[in-house]
Design a protein around this motif. Structure first.
Motif, PDB file in Angstrom:
ATOM      1  N   LEU A 198       0.750  -1.050  -0.069  1.00  0.00           N
ATOM      2  CA  LEU A 198       0.196   0.143   0.005  1.00  0.00           C
ATOM      3  C   LEU A 198       0.795   1.084  -0.033  1.00  0.00           C
ATOM      4  O   LEU A 198       0.651   2.310  -0.732  1.00  0.00           O
ATOM      5  N   VAL A 199       1.926   1.179   0.622  1.00  0.00           N
ATOM      6  CA  VAL A 199       2.801   2.313   0.515  1.00  0.00           C
ATOM      7  C   VAL A 199       3.267   2.472  -0.826  1.00  0.00           C
ATOM      8  O   VAL A 199       3.524   3.556  -1.111  1.00  0.00           O
ATOM      9  N   ALA A 217       0.632   4.079  -2.929  1.00  0.00           N
ATOM     10  CA  ALA A 217       0.609   5.539  -2.502  1.00  0.00           C
ATOM     11  C   ALA A 217       1.699   6.360  -3.130  1.00  0.00           C
ATOM     12  O   ALA A 217       1.495   7.620  -3.232  1.00  0.00           O
ATOM     13  N   GLN A 218       2.905   5.784  -3.288  1.00  0.00           N
ATOM     14  CA  GLN A 218       3.946   6.387  -3.739  1.00  0.00           C
ATOM     15  C   GLN A 218       3.956   6.564  -5.454  1.00  0.00           C
ATOM     16  O   GLN A 218       4.816   6.549  -6.279  1.00  0.00           O
ATOM     17  N   TYR A 219       2.570   6.210  -5.973  1.00  0.00           N
ATOM     18  CA  TYR A 219       2.653   5.889  -7.375  1.00  0.00           C
ATOM     19  C   TYR A 219       3.576   4.932  -8.198  1.00  0.00           C
ATOM     20  O   TYR A 219       3.479   4.774  -9.294  1.00  0.00           O
ATOM     21  N   TRP A 263       2.452   1.814  -8.481  1.00  0.00           N
ATOM     22  CA  TRP A 263       1.080   0.729  -8.325  1.00  0.00           C
ATOM     23  C   TRP A 263       1.575  -0.542  -8.663  1.00  0.00           C
ATOM     24  O   TRP A 263       1.016  -1.663  -8.231  1.00  0.00           O
TER      25      TRP A 263
END
Length: 99
Positions: free
Chosen positions: A29-30, A33-35, A37
């Motif tokens: 998920l981190v 969130a940092q793009y 994906w």
């Protein structure tokens, strides 16, 4: 007195396998969130494969929250979903988040 036999282990240890799987999901998920994906989704697929491996290795009493159904069904489901998530992450091309 307690209702069951004393094993000498701390009761919270039964949640350790679930905690390990969720730690890998958190890494995914981190990364999402940092793009990143695609990498994050692969991490989530690996978490499912980790759950399958832990389900094979641990007894029902030790598996904690990763034990949902019978061992065979759990392993089959975790493995199938893990492989599918990784396959989809590796094969999707383009899109607004492609890197």
């Amino acid at each position: 007195m307690s209702g069951g036999p004393r094993t000498g282990k701390h009761p919270a240890l039964v949640h350790l396998p679930f905690g390990l799987v969720m730690a890998v999901v958190l890494v995914g998920l981190v990364r999402i969130a940092q793009y990143y994906w695609r990498e994050g989704t692969v991490w989530i697929g690996l978490a499912l494969l980790l759950a399958a491996g832990l389900r094979v290795l641990l007894r029902d009493e030790q598996a904690g929250l990763i034990a949902i159904r019978s061992r065979a069904i759990d392993v089959l489901a975790y493995t199938a979903f893990g492989v599918m998530v990784i396959a989809v992450a590796m094969t999707i091309e383009g899109g607004p988040l492609s890197r």
